[in-house]
Design a protein around this motif. Structure first.
Motif, PDB file in Angstrom:
ATOM      1  N   THR A  26     -41.728  -1.095  10.199  1.00  0.00           N
ATOM      2  CA  THR A  26     -40.893  -1.536  11.213  1.00  0.00           C
ATOM      3  C   THR A  26     -39.553  -1.426  10.926  1.00  0.00           C
ATOM      4  O   THR A  26     -38.732  -1.343  11.665  1.00  0.00           O
ATOM      5  N   ALA A  27     -39.246  -1.740   9.468  1.00  0.00           N
ATOM      6  CA  ALA A  27     -37.742  -1.507   9.230  1.00  0.00           C
ATOM      7  C   ALA A  27     -37.182  -0.047   9.254  1.00  0.00           C
ATOM      8  O   ALA A  27     -36.115   0.245   9.791  1.00  0.00           O
ATOM      9  N   LEU A  28     -38.087   0.660   8.995  1.00  0.00           N
ATOM     10  CA  LEU A  28     -37.509   2.072   9.260  1.00  0.00           C
ATOM     11  C   LEU A  28     -37.288   2.528  10.446  1.00  0.00           C
ATOM     12  O   LEU A  28     -36.412   3.354  10.890  1.00  0.00           O
ATOM     13  N   ILE A  29     -38.560   2.222  11.505  1.00  0.00           N
ATOM     14  CA  ILE A  29     -38.142   2.467  13.067  1.00  0.00           C
ATOM     15  C   ILE A  29     -36.923   1.639  13.497  1.00  0.00           C
ATOM     16  O   ILE A  29     -36.419   2.721  14.136  1.00  0.00           O
ATOM     17  N   VAL A  30     -36.855   0.540  13.171  1.00  0.00           N
ATOM     18  CA  VAL A  30     -35.454  -0.114  13.677  1.00  0.00           C
ATOM     19  C   VAL A  30     -34.274   0.576  13.009  1.00  0.00           C
ATOM     20  O   VAL A  30     -33.381   0.935  13.970  1.00  0.00           O
ATOM     21  N   GLN A  31     -34.265   0.893  11.929  1.00  0.00           N
ATOM     22  CA  GLN A  31     -33.103   1.661  11.163  1.00  0.00           C
ATOM     23  C   GLN A  31     -32.976   3.046  11.835  1.00  0.00           C
ATOM     24  O   GLN A  31     -31.640   3.253  12.253  1.00  0.00           O
ATOM     25  N   GLY A  32     -34.055   3.710  12.136  1.00  0.00           N
ATOM     26  CA  GLY A  32     -33.857   4.815  12.766  1.00  0.00           C
ATOM     27  C   GLY A  32     -33.296   4.958  14.306  1.00  0.00           C
ATOM     28  O   GLY A  32     -32.450   5.783  14.500  1.00  0.00           O
ATOM     29  N   VAL A  33     -33.829   4.011  14.998  1.00  0.00           N
ATOM     30  CA  VAL A  33     -33.148   3.749  16.167  1.00  0.00           C
ATOM     31  C   VAL A  33     -31.765   3.205  16.306  1.00  0.00           C
ATOM     32  O   VAL A  33     -31.005   4.006  17.034  1.00  0.00           O
ATOM     33  N   LEU A  34     -31.423   2.508  15.301  1.00  0.00           N
ATOM     34  CA  LEU A  34     -29.844   2.092  15.192  1.00  0.00           C
ATOM     35  C   LEU A  34     -29.021   3.195  14.930  1.00  0.00           C
ATOM     36  O   LEU A  34     -27.956   3.244  15.432  1.00  0.00           O
ATOM     37  N   SER A  35     -29.626   4.019  13.910  1.00  0.00           N
ATOM     38  CA  SER A  35     -28.843   5.213  13.606  1.00  0.00           C
ATOM     39  C   SER A  35     -28.791   6.356  14.616  1.00  0.00           C
ATOM     40  O   SER A  35     -27.592   6.702  14.897  1.00  0.00           O
ATOM     41  N   LEU A  36     -29.850   6.269  15.564  1.00  0.00           N
ATOM     42  CA  LEU A  36     -29.662   7.218  16.658  1.00  0.00           C
ATOM     43  C   LEU A  36     -28.814   6.705  17.612  1.00  0.00           C
ATOM     44  O   LEU A  36     -28.187   7.757  18.160  1.00  0.00           O
ATOM     45  N   LEU A  37     -28.875   5.480  17.717  1.00  0.00           N
ATOM     46  CA  LEU A  37     -27.573   5.002  18.949  1.00  0.00           C
ATOM     47  C   LEU A  37     -26.382   5.195  18.314  1.00  0.00           C
ATOM     48  O   LEU A  37     -25.361   5.583  19.202  1.00  0.00           O
ATOM     49  N   MET A  38     -26.093   4.759  17.145  1.00  0.00           N
ATOM     50  CA  MET A  38     -24.806   5.228  16.666  1.00  0.00           C
ATOM     51  C   MET A  38     -24.327   6.521  16.571  1.00  0.00           C
ATOM     52  O   MET A  38     -23.185   6.761  17.204  1.00  0.00           O
ATOM     53  N   GLY A  39     -25.241   7.459  16.296  1.00  0.00           N
ATOM     54  CA  GLY A  39     -24.818   8.740  16.519  1.00  0.00           C
ATOM     55  C   GLY A  39     -24.588   9.345  17.655  1.00  0.00           C
ATOM     56  O   GLY A  39     -23.760  10.015  17.972  1.00  0.00           O
ATOM     57  N   LEU A  40     -25.350   8.740  18.643  1.00  0.00           N
ATOM     58  CA  LEU A  40     -25.135   9.266  20.063  1.00  0.00           C
ATOM     59  C   LEU A  40     -23.848   8.560  20.442  1.00  0.00           C
ATOM     60  O   LEU A  40     -22.966   9.281  21.395  1.00  0.00           O
ATOM     61  N   ALA A  41     -23.422   7.341  20.174  1.00  0.00           N
ATOM     62  CA  ALA A  41     -22.133   6.712  20.561  1.00  0.00           C
ATOM     63  C   ALA A  41     -20.856   7.543  20.006  1.00  0.00           C
ATOM     64  O   ALA A  41     -19.837   7.791  20.372  1.00  0.00           O
ATOM     65  N   PHE A  42     -21.225   8.036  18.675  1.00  0.00           N
ATOM     66  CA  PHE A  42     -20.356   8.672  18.070  1.00  0.00           C
ATOM     67  C   PHE A  42     -19.785   9.972  18.808  1.00  0.00           C
ATOM     68  O   PHE A  42     -18.880  10.720  18.864  1.00  0.00           O
ATOM     69  N   LEU A  43     -20.941  10.531  19.384  1.00  0.00           N
ATOM     70  CA  LEU A  43     -20.703  12.018  20.027  1.00  0.00           C
ATOM     71  C   LEU A  43     -20.148  11.733  21.301  1.00  0.00           C
ATOM     72  O   LEU A  43     -19.430  12.552  21.755  1.00  0.00           O
ATOM     73  N   PHE A  44     -20.679  10.787  22.071  1.00  0.00           N
ATOM     74  CA  PHE A  44     -20.313  10.715  23.458  1.00  0.00           C
ATOM     75  C   PHE A  44     -19.086   9.673  23.731  1.00  0.00           C
ATOM     76  O   PHE A  44     -18.383   9.474  24.653  1.00  0.00           O
ATOM     77  N   MET A  45     -18.602   8.938  22.616  1.00  0.00           N
ATOM     78  CA  MET A  45     -17.342   7.991  22.818  1.00  0.00           C
ATOM     79  C   MET A  45     -16.752   8.127  21.506  1.00  0.00           C
ATOM     80  O   MET A  45     -16.395   7.289  20.691  1.00  0.00           O
ATOM     81  N   PRO A  46     -16.230   9.132  21.278  1.00  0.00           N
ATOM     82  CA  PRO A  46     -15.563   9.677  19.949  1.00  0.00           C
ATOM     83  C   PRO A  46     -14.148   8.820  19.578  1.00  0.00           C
ATOM     84  O   PRO A  46     -13.994   8.149  18.550  1.00  0.00           O
ATOM     85  N   PHE A  47     -13.548   8.379  20.686  1.00  0.00           N
ATOM     86  CA  PHE A  47     -12.086   7.803  20.237  1.00  0.00           C
ATOM     87  C   PHE A  47     -12.708   6.318  20.209  1.00  0.00           C
ATOM     88  O   PHE A  47     -11.974   5.674  19.159  1.00  0.00           O
ATOM     89  N   ALA A  48     -13.396   5.601  20.918  1.00  0.00           N
ATOM     90  CA  ALA A  48     -13.916   4.254  20.673  1.00  0.00           C
ATOM     91  C   ALA A  48     -14.510   4.162  19.240  1.00  0.00           C
ATOM     92  O   ALA A  48     -14.255   3.300  18.520  1.00  0.00           O
ATOM     93  N   SER A  49     -15.068   5.234  18.792  1.00  0.00           N
ATOM     94  CA  SER A  49     -15.947   5.443  17.537  1.00  0.00           C
ATOM     95  C   SER A  49     -15.129   5.356  16.305  1.00  0.00           C
ATOM     96  O   SER A  49     -15.072   4.678  15.414  1.00  0.00           O
ATOM     97  N   VAL A  50     -13.764   5.917  16.529  1.00  0.00           N
ATOM     98  CA  VAL A  50     -12.763   5.990  15.637  1.00  0.00           C
ATOM     99  C   VAL A  50     -12.437   4.689  15.336  1.00  0.00           C
ATOM    100  O   VAL A  50     -12.261   4.192  14.127  1.00  0.00           O
ATOM    101  N   TRP A  51     -11.977   3.872  16.439  1.00  0.00           N
ATOM    102  CA  TRP A  51     -11.651   2.608  16.361  1.00  0.00           C
ATOM    103  C   TRP A  51     -12.516   1.703  15.715  1.00  0.00           C
ATOM    104  O   TRP A  51     -12.061   0.867  14.629  1.00  0.00           O
TER     105      TRP A  51
END
Length: 192
Positions: A26-51
């Motif tokens: 469960t921890a691996l799957i949750v951590q993986g989903v959070l990493s995936l969401l963070m990565g997508l946010a960094f790619l599609f919202m880069p300026f907000a991600s810098v902040w």
């Protein structure tokens, strides 16, 4: 002789190995989903991600510095280090500055990386000629690497916006790959 998991289960009666595995899955799957969401946010919202990245880094640096200062005051006088206190103060000041100006902190990181690349490239170039004197056959590969590092450093200096964007995208891509790997491992653990 190494013991197998079934041997370990027999050695520790009353310990619920299945529950431990389930929690890890469960921890691996949750951590993986959070990493995936963070990565997508960094790619599609880069300026907000810098902040956001700057704010989180600033908060972490501020808290680390404050903990170092508190730790310094709670130690015995003979165990106190002036460098530890100085480090804590600098961390608090740097963390505060980053939290107030997160975009400026990102640009500062790019400048540090650019100067590091230029210095490293120069050192590689100098070392390549030393390798040539020693008779190394592929000394020119080190020279080429040094030249490329210097060029990269100057590109980063003269186009900091693109360098910040590239850094954010690189972090995003890494987070996506890491997230997918964690999800796959978690799902495979469930199948077993």
């Amino acid at each position: 002789m190494m013991s197998t998991p079934s041997d370990q289960q027999a050695q520790t009666p009353g310990f619920d190995w299945d529950r431990l595995r389930s929690g890890a899955r469960t921890a691996l799957i949750v951590q993986g989903v959070l990493s995936l969401l963070m990565g997508l946010a960094f790619l599609f919202m880069p300026f907000a991600s810098v902040w956001a990245f700057g704010i989180v880094f600033g908060a972490w640096t501020l808290v680390t510095g404050a903990a170092t200062i508190v730790s310094w005051f709670t130690r015995d006088k003979e165990h106190r280090s002036g460098w530890a206190l100085f480090s804590g103060i600098v961390s608090v000041l740097a963390g505060s500055a980053v939290m107030v100006m997160p975009q400026a902190a990102a640009i500062a990181v790019v400048y540090i990386m650019a100067f590091w690349a230029i210095l490293l490239g120069i050192l590689y170039a100098v070392n390549s000629f030393e390798l040539r004197k020693l008779g190394a056959r592929f000394w020119w590969g080190v020279l080429l690497s040094g030249i490329l590092a210097v060029v990269l450093g100057f590109i980063m200096l003269f186009n900091t916006g693109a360098a910040v964007l590239g850094l954010i995208w690189l972090i995003g891509i890494y987070a996506i790959v890491d997230g997918i790997a964690e999800i796959v491992i978690g799902v495979r653990m469930r199948r077993r």
